[in-house]
Design a protein around this motif. Structure first.
Motif, PDB file in Angstrom:
ATOM      1  N   UNK A 186       0.840  -1.184   0.000  1.00  9.13           N
ATOM      2  CA  UNK A 186       0.000   0.000   0.000  1.00  9.13           C
ATOM      3  C   UNK A 186       0.887   1.250   0.000  1.00  9.13           C
ATOM      4  N   UNK A 187       0.539   2.324  -0.719  1.00  8.22           N
ATOM      5  CA  UNK A 187       1.341   3.573  -0.710  1.00  8.22           C
ATOM      6  C   UNK A 187       1.326   4.232   0.673  1.00  8.22           C
ATOM      7  N   UNK A 188       2.530   4.652   1.134  1.00 11.76           N
ATOM      8  CA  UNK A 188       2.669   5.272   2.455  1.00 11.76           C
ATOM      9  C   UNK A 188       2.180   6.716   2.404  1.00 11.76           C
ATOM     10  N   UNK A 189       1.298   7.037   3.311  1.00 16.66           N
ATOM     11  CA  UNK A 189       0.749   8.376   3.347  1.00 16.66           C
ATOM     12  C   UNK A 189       1.738   9.333   4.008  1.00 16.66           C
ATOM     13  N   UNK A 190       1.959  10.482   3.370  1.00 13.34           N
ATOM     14  CA  UNK A 190       2.851  11.516   3.900  1.00 13.34           C
ATOM     15  C   UNK A 190       2.114  12.379   4.923  1.00 13.34           C
ATOM     16  N   UNK A 191       2.821  12.849   5.939  1.00 15.41           N
ATOM     17  CA  UNK A 191       2.158  13.728   6.921  1.00 15.41           C
ATOM     18  C   UNK A 191       1.788  15.056   6.282  1.00 15.41           C
TER      19      UNK A 191
END
Length: 259
Positions: free
Chosen positions: A205-210
């Motif tokens: 899954x793509x890592x969500x950026x803060x």
């Protein structure tokens, strides 16, 4: 000799169809005649081909045709116009003096059962057409011949009846087969679901950026004030007056060379 009973011998059938074989009545080149008893206790005369004659398709067909011509078709319910017995397909004449046919079997080991009457011809009457000679339209014509199967004198015995399985056993097998099919389908569906779900979980899954929050910072403030030139310690020419040329204060006079 046809009505003289003799004990059964080794190889004689114990029963033919529903009839129990009790004794021998007659022995012919084409078969044997036995004294039997029906399920109702009626005495019957039974004729069965020898094993050699039963293996010969032509001899077996002559025996069965004579039985059918004598009334076998009438007993099976086949009738023609005006409620008369239907004639055989082959168009052959009915066997003269043949007794009433009670039952018969035209399989691989054919036999026939007729009522037993002492002093009258019995089932041996149907063994006569099996033996053929050189005849043409009812008259002797040509030489006689001997069938090749005369040496096999054992009675033709029908095979043992195949036991019929009860209906409960058949239904039980059908239910077991249906249950096995349902379980197999459920297993296949479960495997497919596991494969699909496992493939979805294994994909990265793509890592969500803060979230980015920009806060402006003030410019840096210097700790020291702006540099200013410091005043010189040496006196200016106006204050000190004229200085001695050639030497400045602080110079070492020993470095000078003497004039």
């Amino acid at each position: 000799m046809a009505n003289v009973a003799s004990p059964l011998q080794y190889g004689d059938p114990p029963r033919l169809g529903p009839y129990v074989v009790q004794a021998r009545l007659h022995s012919a080149p084409a078969g044997f005649v036995y004294l039997g008893q029906g399920p109702d206790g009626r005495a019957v005369s039974l004729a069965v081909l020898t094993r050699g004659a039963a293996y010969d398709a032509a001899a077996r067909d002559r025996f069965v045709t004579a039985i059918r011509d004598a009334g076998g078709r009438e007993r099976s319910g086949v009738r023609g116009w005006l409620n008369r017995p239907a004639r055989p397909r082959g168009g052959g004449a009915v066997l003269e003096g043949a007794p009433e046919v009670l039952a018969y079997d035209g399989g691989r080991a054919p036999w026939v059962a007729v009522p037993y009457a002492p002093g009258r011809p019995g089932a041996e009457r149907f063994l006569e057409p099996v033996m053929v000679g050189g005849t043409l339209i009812g008259q002797a014509h040509g030489p006689d011949f001997v069938p090749y199967w005369l040496t096999d004198r054992a009675p033709a015995l029908p095979g043992p009846p195949r036991p019929r399985r009860p209906l409960t056993e058949t239904r039980k097998r059908v239910l077991i087969a249906a249950l096995a099919m349902v379980l197999l389908l459920l297993l296949v569906v479960t495997i497919l679901l596991l494969l699909l779900l496992g493939r979805q979980d294994s994909e990265p899954q793509p890592r969500q950026l803060p979230p980015t929050v920009f806060v402006p910072t003030p410019p840096p403030t210097p700790e020291t004030p702006e540099p200013r030139p410091s005043p010189s310690q040496s006196p200016s020419p106006t204050e000190s007056g004229q200085s001695t040329p050639g030497r400045s204060p602080g110079e070492d006079p020993g470095d000078e060379s003497p004039l």
